[in-house]
Design a protein around this motif. Structure first.
Motif, PDB file in Angstrom:
ATOM      1  N   ALA A 113       1.058   5.787  -0.622  1.00  0.00           N
ATOM      2  CA  ALA A 113       0.377   7.068  -0.807  1.00  0.00           C
ATOM      3  C   ALA A 113       0.324   7.410  -2.297  1.00  0.00           C
ATOM      4  O   ALA A 113       1.235   7.062  -3.063  1.00  0.00           O
ATOM      5  N   ASN A 114      -0.723   8.140  -2.705  1.00  0.00           N
ATOM      6  CA  ASN A 114      -0.948   8.362  -4.133  1.00  0.00           C
ATOM      7  C   ASN A 114       0.021   9.362  -4.766  1.00  0.00           C
ATOM      8  O   ASN A 114      -0.023   9.589  -5.971  1.00  0.00           O
TER       9      ASN A 114
ATOM     10  N   LYS B  45       0.850  -1.186   0.000  1.00  0.00           N
ATOM     11  CA  LYS B  45       0.000   0.000   0.000  1.00  0.00           C
ATOM     12  C   LYS B  45       0.888   1.239   0.000  1.00  0.00           C
ATOM     13  O   LYS B  45       1.884   1.303   0.722  1.00  0.00           O
TER      14      LYS B  45
END
Length: 545
Positions: A157-158, A155
């Motif tokens: 952060a964008n 996962k």
């Protein structure tokens, strides 16, 4: 309050006694290691990897568990989830492989620290050694040993861009103008490679954490932390704890410098406490463990080329930053990103090609340290600026006046520069040191030189880093101010008391700061990082007042 007390009105801008001065100079200030938990306190020690890179084939804890006084042994099998701030890539205890010397493989809980230490030696781990890689440039190559085969599944952060199938956890790319077309127009060009090793924070107070997981699944963590709320969030996610069930209490902090932001060893203490519910577990780092088992400033290899015309106008810059992020880059990716969009330093350069990489290496975990991403790059930039000025015969101060960014100009990211006057700063600095005038050395065998450097500090925060404050009047008109910001020795508590007193129109001596910071009772604070507390929390205090 007594009739003989003197009071300080309008304290902002005045030198006042620090809120915490008396406690600290008398030795009565309470730090995490000073807290008392009674005879039920148990102790933890970590089993650490002796290898920089290896597969874990087998872990045998039977001998350790058989030792009298040992209460539990925790391994990666008990902690299947990763944790991380911007990139969730870091296991609590290593599972399938180890990636640096000193990585936690298991945690032993015992009735004394000495027994836990001895039992840790009895944990048998079978490894299959792999080829390590330590240099970030080498690690960025396609044929380098792959440290994180699962990078594409983490996962993230964008605004972070890892490259699965490589050791590059972040690639920030910036392009402006046409660099190749600009080089032939340059009268002077300087290229350099600049290397920075990993650097340890070395706080006076080593990391200490005490965790209690009670029988009703309420969890408390007492630790020296710059970011209690961020720790609560990250630990809760990695261990499956409802946020409302996890409380982080942070007493005085004996130095942080970024090394006590985010999460390092604290999550191990919580995981170990889960194995012995009802007993607090204390985990504290030795000085040796501070160097290998917490976090460090990332290493950097910077390759920079800058050119200017004969009149001293900067025309082009090409730079590649290879940040050695260590074994896990959960925080480090944002450091490479910040350096990438700051790569020109405070100069207006029309043609820029910048690439900033965060790269996995088999070294301790890189993370935040004092203005991260900025000191690392500027010392190289400023050396090149001096050399360019020398090549075209221009005074280094005048070269900087000509090229430094000015109010309203469009900088490399496309942003309009906010009101500043860097030229005035240069003028004041040169006047203060007698720039251009020779100064005699202090001894015949010595030389005295003068230098000038400029830099900028770009923010590297997410768009929503909030601060909150609560201000309460007491019956006698004294004031209690509750904040979630931490005092690391930088004077944050004193500054908040000054701001509250100024806003309320009461004497500084009437203001109390409610400590310790406690996520159950203190108002929210993102993190005490990025030189943001005086402005961000200060405005919250002023608004509350």
């Amino acid at each position: 309050m007594t009739a003989n007390e003197s009071f300080t009105s309008e304290p902002v801008g005045k030198s006042v006694p620090r809120i915490d001065a008396y406690e600290k100079v008398t030795g009565s200030a309470i730090y995490a290691d000073d807290m008392q938990f009674g005879p039920g306190l148990w102790y933890g020690r970590l089993v650490r990897s002796p290898h920089a890179h290896a597969l874990i084939k087998k872990i045998d804890v039977s001998q350790a568990l058989a030792m009298p006084g040992v209460k539990a042994v925790v391994t990666g099998a008990d902690t299947p989830k990763n944790f991380g701030l911007y990139l969730v890539d870091r296991p609590i205890f290593a599972r399938d492989r180890v990636r640096f010397v000193g990585e936690p493989v298991a945690g032993v809980v015992a009735v004394s620290e000495e027994i836990a230490e001895e039992a840790a030696k009895l944990v048998q781990v079978e490894y299959e050694e792999l080829e390590p890689v330590f240099d970030p440039v080498e690690s960025a190559q396609p044929d380098a040993p792959l440290l994180h085969p699962d990078l594409g599944e983490y996962k993230v952060a964008n605004f972070i861009f890892p490259q699965p199938g490589t050791n590059i956890s972040e690639h920030f790319k910036l392009r402006r103008g046409d660099v190749e077309a600009a080089w032939p127009q340059c009268a002077a060009i300087v290229e350099g490679e600049f290397r920075l090793p990993q650097i340890q924070h070395v706080p006076i107070e080593p990391h200490v954490a005490v965790s209690l997981w009670d029988l009703s699944d309420q969890v408390t963590l007492w630790t020296c932390s710059q970011s209690p709320f961020a720790q609560r969030d990250l630990i809760a996610q990695s261990l499956g704890i409802p946020h409302g069930n996890l409380r982080v209490v942070s007493p005085y902090v004996g130095g942080g410098f970024g090394g006590k932001a985010g999460v390092s060893m604290e999550v191990c203490a919580v995981a170990m406490a889960r194995a012995v519910k009802g007993h607090p577990v204390k985990l504290r780092m030795t000085r040796e463990e501070e160097f290998i088992g917490t976090t460090v400033r990332q290493s950097l290899v910077a390759r920079t080329k800058i050119g200017c015309d004969a009149e001293g106008n900067l025309l082009a810059m090409e730079t590649a930053y290879y940040f050695g992020g260590g074994a896990y880059n959960d925080y480090g990716v944002n450091i490479a990103r910040a350096a990438g969009y700051s790569c020109t330093g405070p100069y207006l350069i029309p043609n820029v090609k910048g690439d900033s990489y965060c790269v996995y290496t088999n070294l301790p975990v890189g993370s935040a340290m004092r203005g991260f991403g900025m000191p690392e790059i500027h010392w190289g930039i400023e050396q090149i600026m001096d050399q360019l000025a020398e090549k075209i015969g221009m005074d280094p101060a005048e070269f900087r006046r000509r090229n430094c960014v000015k109010t309203g100009e469009t900088i490399l990211t496309g942003m309009k520069m906010t009101p500043i006057d860097l030229v005035a700063c240069i003028d004041k600095a040169t006047a203060a040191i007698g720039w251009g005038k020779e100064a005699p050395p202090s001894a015949p065998h010595k030389k005295r030189g003068k230098g000038l450097a400029i830099m900028w500090k770009a923010p590297a925060m997410p768009p929503n880093p909030g601060s909150a404050a609560i201000v309460r009047f007491n019956e006698d008109a004294t004031v209690n101010v509750s904040i979630g910001a931490q005092d690391l020795g930088q004077g944050a508590f004193t500054a908040m008391a000054q701001i509250a007193a100024q806003a309320l129109g009461v004497p500084y001596e009437w203001v109390r700061i409610s400590v310790p910071v406690d996520t159950k009772y203190s108002p929210y604070e993102w993190q005490t990082v990025a030189s943001r507390i005086t402005w961000s929390t200060g405005n919250a205090v002023r608004a509350a007042a």
